[in-house]
Design an enzyme around this catalytic site. Structure first.
Site, short mmCIF file in Angstrom:
data_model
loop_
_atom_site.label_atom_id
_atom_site.label_comp_id
_atom_site.label_asym_id
_atom_site.label_seq_id
_atom_site.Cartn_x
_atom_site.Cartn_y
_atom_site.Cartn_z
N LYS A 106 0.90 -1.17 0.00
CA LYS A 106 0.00 0.00 0.00
C LYS A 106 0.94 1.22 0.00
CE LYS A 106 -3.02 3.16 1.68
NZ LYS A 106 -2.05 4.27 1.72
N GLY A 140 -2.37 4.31 13.62
CA GLY A 140 -2.45 3.51 12.40
C GLY A 140 -2.08 2.06 12.66
N GLY A 141 -0.99 1.86 13.38
CA GLY A 141 -0.55 0.49 13.68
C GLY A 141 -1.58 -0.26 14.50
N CYS A 162 12.31 7.36 13.71
CA CYS A 162 11.71 6.61 14.83
C CYS A 162 12.70 6.50 15.98
CB CYS A 162 11.25 5.25 14.39
SG CYS A 162 12.21 4.60 13.05
N GLU A 210 5.20 10.37 22.08
CA GLU A 210 6.12 10.70 20.98
C GLU A 210 5.60 11.93 20.26
OE1 GLU A 210 8.05 8.28 17.26
OE2 GLU A 210 5.89 8.58 17.18
N SER A 224 2.23 5.68 12.47
CA SER A 224 1.72 6.19 13.74
C SER A 224 1.21 5.05 14.63
CB SER A 224 0.56 7.16 13.47
OG SER A 224 -0.52 6.46 12.88
N GLU A 254 5.81 -1.00 13.48
CA GLU A 254 6.77 -0.19 14.23
C GLU A 254 6.12 1.17 14.39
OE1 GLU A 254 10.58 1.32 12.56
OE2 GLU A 254 9.66 2.62 14.04
#
Ligand code: NAP
Length: 508
Positions: free
Chosen positions: A183, A244-245, A301, A392, A241, A264
């Site tokens: 994607k 999202g994860g 990250c 974060e 994010s 991640e």
């Protein structure tokens, strides 16, 4: 090579009919042509059906065939030359030199997995000879690892080459023998298409089934959710994010057959300043830390978003040098307007917290989508009391936490969420303190560093780019380095199989 705005589904270029997306130059705000055409459920269905159809043929290709295929992709990416670098620069705002380095890393990762394949250890062939005389008799047992199945990969915004269409997730999945459906990240659609066409051609040139690779485009999470939910997909690789994860993990778990998601997500990468090191070179550490903080506009990250030291004149020296260095650091363009807005929101949120002082800033922004570096300070007691200080903030923002003594440092370390990295600045006289801190850092992070800075992740055999939640969704894995291939393999045991039926690696 010409960018058309199409998706790549197997051997075809397919014009999506569900949405129109545009690439944006974050440095200027201008729209970059052409329009991209996002797909929907039917396109996901087609890509996944082709991947499923390709799986058995592809997983049975030899290690040498797959190694040569990965090398062809690496060479194809390099052959794109300035066309790729210029497009990635326009779409991401990242400097040309950084992108050239990232292209080298991308090709290097593909070649590393070619080497891993040729070495053969990836298969983990293991033998337990039969013991017919034993009571009870032991059967002949042989084990190897095989490809898990078609893999969905989500390109990451902050590495348009090294963690995107032909990045580490794709390279390790293809090496394992898994077809890949990517994607594309909407932040670098043209870059994605250029690289996707290289892979599509490499599939064709190698005579592999077309479903080994597809590239989908889509807006509004529809394509991503449909992809993770498709029964053909057997694992997911994601960098982005936390929200999202987590959404993709939920989608994967809601399937009739849940599948692993290697996401991640978020990490603030604490840097511990131990007393003797601080005393000997506090100012130097302060300057170096700020260099690490602003690298890539903080969009790593592994960005050092948390610094912990013990109060006293040495910490004062560190702070003064860090703030002095910070004051000279320019604001710089972030990857997307959305990521810039999220940074501004995160900094505003931290600025509003009681007990957290904004102690320094970089040079104010002069252009669109620019992030101004910032440093906050608080005490250990306040940090531990307010969980929001651990969030974060993706970009060049860091929090300095001042502790009274080593006991407070240890207590704080114990309260941290899972991290990708934890760093100790230490000298010989700090070893006793480090020996007490190290077991905590092992539990909290995937990589423990001494006298360095967490930004910069070597692609190597011993590298771990992973860690406890929320750094990743699966603490047992790494997304960088040779062992990233393990995520896309599963063990199979063969008991008492005749030689003629055993896989090649297990005969003899
Ligand atoms: P993102 O919003 O998580 O998006 C990453 C990819 O996941 C995109 O392709 C997106 O598709 C897809 N996605 C996100 N949420 C989804 C959902 N609910 N369902 C299905 N698909 C979903 O990450 P981003 O755009 O790169 O950046 C946003 C923020 O993520 C940053 O501000 C930063 O906080 C964080 N981030 C962290 C890291 C890190 O390494 N820790 C790296 C990059 C970003 P769509 O395009 O369809 O939304």
């Amino acid at each position: 090579m010409h960018i058309t705005g199409d998706m790549l589904i197997g051997a075809q270029a397919v014009r999506g009919a569900q949405s129109t997306l545009q690439a944006i130059n974050p440095s200027t705000g201008e729209v970059l042509g052409p329009d991209f055409h996002g797909g929907g459920q039917a396109d996901v269905e087609r890509a996944c059906a082709l991947a499923e159809a390709a799986f058995d043929t592809y997983r049975h290709t030899s290690s040498e065939q797959r190694a040569a295929f990965l090398e062809a992709i690496a060479a194809g990416i390099e052959a794109l030359g300035d066309t790729l670098i210029e497009r990635a620069h326009q779409e991401s705002g990242l400097p040309v030199a950084r992108l050239q380095g990232e292209r080298g890393r991308t090709a290097g990762q593909l070649r590393l997995f070619a080497t891993v394949l040729r070495e053969g250890r990836w298969q983990g062939a293991t033998f337990d000879a039969a013991l017919p005389e034993r009571t009870p008799p032991r059967p002949d047992l042989r084990m190897q690892r095989i490809a898990i199945g078609p893999v969905a990969v989500f390109g990451a915004s902050n590495f348009p080459l090294a963690f995107s269409v032909a990045g580490g997730d794709t390279a390790s999945a293809l090496a394992a023998g898994c077809p890949v459906v990517v994607k594309a990240h909407s932040a670098h659609l043209g870059t994605s298409e250029l690289v996707g066409r290289v892979i599509q051609k490499a599939v064709q040139d190698a005579g592999l089934p077309e479903g080994v690779f597809s590239l989908l485009v889509g807006a509004g999470n529809i394509v991503g959710t449909a992809l993770v939910s498709h029964p053909a997909i057997q694992a997911v690789g994601f960098t982005g994010s936390r929200s999202g994860g987590m959404a993709l993990m939920q989608a994967a778990n809601a399937r009739p057959q849940p599948i692993p998601v290697y996401a991640e997500m978020s990490s603030i990468n604490p840097v511990f300043l131990l007393p003797a090191a601080l005393q000997a070179r506090g100012a130097e550490i302060g300057r170096q830390l700020v260099d690490s903080l602003v690298l890539g506009v903080g969009q790593f990250c592994t960005n050092p978003g948390l610094v912990i030291g013990i109060e006293g004149p040495a910490l004062d020296q560190f702070r003064a040098a860090a703030l002095d260095a910070l004051g000279g650091k320019p604001a710089a363009t972030m990857l997307t307007p959305g990521i810039h807005a999220a940074y501004e929101k995160g900094v505003a949120q931290l600025s509003s917290l009681d007990g957290l002082q904004r102690i320094g800033d970089g040079v104010a922004a002069t252009g669109v989508n620019q992030a101004r570096p910032v440093m906050f300070e608080t005490t250990a007691a306040q940090f531990v009391a307010d969980h929001r200080m651990q969030a974060e903030v993706f970009g060049p923002s860091t929090v300095l936490v001042v502790c009274r003594d080593l006991e407070e440092v240890l207590a704080l370390a114990n309260q941290l969420e899972g991290q990708l990295t934890a760093t100790m600045q230490l000298d010989d006289a700090d070893h006793e303190a480090a020996r007490r801190l190290l077991p905590v850092l092992e539990r909290k992070s995937g990589r423990v560093l001494c006298n360095g800075y967490p930004t910069g992740v070597e692609v190597a055999y011993a590298m771990v780019h992973g860690g406890p939640f929320p750094a990743t969704s699966d603490v047992r894995s790494t997304s960088v380095g040779a062992t990233a291939i393990d995520r896309f393999l599963r063990p199979v045991c063969y008991q008492n199989l005749p030689q003629g039926l055993l896989p090649a690696a297990l005969r003899g």
